[in-house]
Design an enzyme around this catalytic site. Structure first.
Site, PDB file in Angstrom:
ATOM      1  N   SER A  28       0.815  -1.223   0.000  1.00  0.00           N
ATOM      2  CA  SER A  28       0.000   0.000   0.000  1.00  0.00           C
ATOM      3  C   SER A  28       0.848   1.272   0.000  1.00  0.00           C
ATOM      4  O   SER A  28       0.379   2.336  -0.405  1.00  0.00           O
ATOM      5  CB  SER A  28      -0.949   0.005   1.197  1.00  0.00           C
ATOM      6  OG  SER A  28      -0.203  -0.024   2.391  1.00  0.00           O
ATOM      7  N   GLU A  99       1.949   0.689   9.970  1.00  0.00           N
ATOM      8  CA  GLU A  99       2.231  -0.707   9.604  1.00  0.00           C
ATOM      9  C   GLU A  99       2.572  -1.549  10.828  1.00  0.00           C
ATOM     10  O   GLU A  99       3.413  -2.438  10.766  1.00  0.00           O
ATOM     11  CB  GLU A  99       3.375  -0.748   8.573  1.00  0.00           C
ATOM     12  CG  GLU A  99       3.224   0.181   7.397  1.00  0.00           C
ATOM     13  CD  GLU A  99       1.906   0.004   6.630  1.00  0.00           C
ATOM     14  OE1 GLU A  99       1.163  -0.954   6.903  1.00  0.00           O
ATOM     15  OE2 GLU A  99       1.607   0.844   5.771  1.00  0.00           O
TER      16      GLU A  99
HETATM   17  C1  BEZ Z   1       4.796  -1.465   1.636  1.00  0.00           C
HETATM   18  O1  BEZ Z   1       4.094  -0.981   0.737  1.00  0.00           O
HETATM   19  O2  BEZ Z   1       6.014  -1.553   1.477  1.00  0.00           O
HETATM   20  C2  BEZ Z   1       4.172  -1.910   2.887  1.00  0.00           C
HETATM   21  C3  BEZ Z   1       2.817  -1.864   3.028  1.00  0.00           C
HETATM   22  C4  BEZ Z   1       2.231  -2.318   4.187  1.00  0.00           C
HETATM   23  C5  BEZ Z   1       2.993  -2.770   5.214  1.00  0.00           C
HETATM   24  C6  BEZ Z   1       4.336  -2.793   5.070  1.00  0.00           C
HETATM   25  C7  BEZ Z   1       4.926  -2.368   3.903  1.00  0.00           C
END
Ligand code: BEZ
Length: 198
Positions: A28, A99
């Protein structure tokens, strides 16, 4: 299970004294950019692949009905396509919170689209975290995604936005695009009733 990795991530101080750090994004963070950055480039990470094997109890699902979101799993010879953001170390406080359900900041060497390599960080949810769901067929993953929603919205929208963002990068990801195929409106009628092939 909902977990909170913010305290562990605060201990990752390797880049704290740097003016800026590259962050490799593969989920995301590619398309939901609610944080400040100094530069953004297409990038790749070697020997990792994206998999919808992490549970989401706080964004795209609930503790009772977790959704599925992306993490990276080690895979020799594979290449994960994503985006690298150059950010200041303070931005990690905000991202650690966003996150926090099982993701840890890990040092990584990424390749930028200008041919340079850059050392930086990537968030990875490893199999030993409590929100880990693990492997399933792409069809089963699509069924769970189709049925899940949480405070950040429908799980389907996460997958579809990621697939769109990867296409904009001209990046192919068979895992993501196969799940996307099952989630297309003309196919979702078949999910859960055995009408679609595996
Ligand atoms: C990312 O896009 O790198 C990511 C998304 C959600 C959680 C951790 C990383």
């Amino acid at each position: 299970m909902t977990v909170d990795t913010t305290a562990i991530n605060r201990l990752m101080d390797r880049f704290d004294k740097h003016e800026s750090v590259w962050l490799f994004a593969y989920g995301s963070l590619i398309y939901k950019v609610d944080f400040p950055y100094q530069a953004r480039r297409a990038a790749t990470l070697r020997h990792w692949q994206r998999r919808f094997w992490q549970g989401s109890h706080d964004h795209r699902g609930t503790p009772e009905f977790p959704g599925r979101v992306a993490t990276l799993v080690a895979a020799r010879g594979e290449v994960c396509h994503g985006v690298a953001y150059l950010i200041t170390p303070e931005v990690f406080q905000q991202l650690d919170y966003r996150e926090k359900n099982g993701y840890l900041r890990v040092a990584a060497d990424m390749q930028l689209d200008n041919g340079a390599s850059a050392e930086g960080l990537v968030y990875i949810a490893a199999p030993n975290n409590d929100a880990w769901l693990g492997p399933a067929s792409e069809r089963q993953i699509a069924e769970q995604i189709d049925a899940s929603h949480g405070p950040s919205g429908h799980n389907r929208d996460y997958l579809l936005a990621l697939a769109r963002a990867l296409r904009e990068l001209s990046a192919h990801d068979a895992h993501v695009f196969t799940i996307e195929k099952y989630l297309r409106p003309e196919n979702t009628r078949g999910l859960g009733n055995g009408a679609l092939p595996e």
